[in-house]
Write an enzyme that holds these catalytic residues in place. Structure first.
Site, mmCIF file in Angstrom:
data_model
loop_
_atom_site.group_PDB
_atom_site.id
_atom_site.type_symbol
_atom_site.label_atom_id
_atom_site.label_comp_id
_atom_site.label_asym_id
_atom_site.label_seq_id
_atom_site.Cartn_x
_atom_site.Cartn_y
_atom_site.Cartn_z
ATOM 1 C CG HIS A 31 -1.684 -1.343 1.176
ATOM 2 N ND1 HIS A 31 -2.256 -1.793 2.519
ATOM 3 C CD2 HIS A 31 -1.878 -1.957 0.428
ATOM 4 C CE1 HIS A 31 -2.955 -2.770 2.199
ATOM 5 N NE2 HIS A 31 -2.801 -3.146 0.991
ATOM 6 C CG HIS A 188 -7.530 -3.293 -1.188
ATOM 7 N ND1 HIS A 188 -6.978 -2.399 -0.392
ATOM 8 C CD2 HIS A 188 -6.574 -4.268 -0.816
ATOM 9 C CE1 HIS A 188 -5.796 -2.553 0.181
ATOM 10 N NE2 HIS A 188 -5.606 -3.983 -0.151
ATOM 11 C CG ASP A 192 -3.244 -5.258 -2.768
ATOM 12 O OD1 ASP A 192 -2.956 -4.410 -1.797
ATOM 13 O OD2 ASP A 192 -3.943 -6.274 -2.224
ATOM 14 C CG HIS A 215 0.213 -9.444 -2.503
ATOM 15 N ND1 HIS A 215 0.120 -8.054 -2.639
ATOM 16 C CD2 HIS A 215 -0.590 -9.935 -1.247
ATOM 17 C CE1 HIS A 215 -0.625 -7.608 -1.908
ATOM 18 N NE2 HIS A 215 -1.222 -8.544 -1.097
HETATM 19 ZN ZN LIG Z 1 -3.753 -4.785 -0.002
#
Ligand SMILES: [Zn+2]
Length: 256
Positions: A31, A188, A192, A215
């Site tokens: 973030h 969100h 990311d 991720h």
């Molecule tokens: Zn996140």
């Protein structure tokens, strides 16, 4: 010192964690990295006294506000931007991410599919340098109520609560004020993605498409892109200020 480079990413299971050869690690960098990308910061030294970047409210909102309040210095160094030359894809079962060439913009199209009825299927597409990204940077991380215990067992999110994540239990959002925007979950994930892409060290000109990624997929994609020099070019911009096309002005306007 640990460089937030994709090659130093050592864990992607719940967040992006970087490590160096001495075993020093810092988790949940994404973030903060997203905020730096959004504000056009490509040179910064972050000092931290623990191994997890503060989660704050679970979004990049506070990082954006605080960095902006402190102010930025324009450097004389030329700005370098990565331009993607070839389509590269990484798949993991049903989950897929791809990156392909773009003329001047960075577009991210993201889709998530959850069995949970509140999260469900959400899709959004943003032009990172041109769209108003406030909703992206204000969107909080989220978790299913039943997953919280598992996260705590991993030693993360020890202060985890409704203050720093959207918590979904079956048909309900447990946070009193509900969502900040109607696509907060997928937004969100886009935040990311922006933060994770910045672990290549540069802002980027490309089209990114991701379905059910996170991720892990973004990191695997970057590793694949940068293992072959034909896949990308580094464009150097000599001007002291970034051209309009590669910095997003909406964030700066909204907090000015
Ligand atoms: Zn996140």
């Amino acid at each position: 010192m640990v460089l937030p480079n994709f090659s130093n990413v050592s864990n992607t299971s719940l967040n992006t964690t970087i490590s160096n050869e001495f075993g020093v690690k810092v988790s949940t960098i994404e973030h903060l990295m997203g905020a730096l990308f959004g504000l056009g910061v490509d040179n910064a030294l972050i000092e931290i006294d623990n191994e997890e970047v503060p989660i704050l409210d679970g979004s990049a909102k506070e990082f954006i506000e605080k960095i902006y309040a402190v102010g930025l210095t324009v450097s004389n160094a030329p700005i370098k931007i990565i331009k993607i030359n070839k389509k590269i894809e990484f798949k993991d079962g049903d989950r897929v991410i791809s990156i392909s060439p773009s003329r001047v913009s960075l577009e991210i199209e993201f889709e998530l599919k959850y069995n949970n009825p509140v999260i469900g299927n959400q899709k959004n597409k943003v032009n990172v340098f041109e769209d108003d990204l406030n909703e992206i940077f204000n969107s909080r991380t989220f978790c299913l109520y039943e997953d919280i215990e598992a996260i705590k067992k991993n030693g993360l999110a020890r202060g985890g609560s409704l203050e720093n994540a959207i918590v979904v239990k079956e048909n309900n959002i447990l946070n009193n004020d509900g969502l900040r925007n109607s696509k907060e979950f997928v937004n969100h994930k886009i935040l990311d993605c922006i933060g994770d892409l910045f672990t290549c060290g540069y802002r980027m000109i490309a089209n990114v498409k991701c379905s059910q990624g996170g991720h892990y997929l973004t990191n695997k994609l970057l590793r694949k892109v940068f293992e072959n020099k034909d896949n990308f070019s580094i464009v150097e911009i000599q001007e002291r200020n970034l051209p309009h096309t590669v910095i997003n002005r909406s964030l700066l306007r909204s907090i000015a």
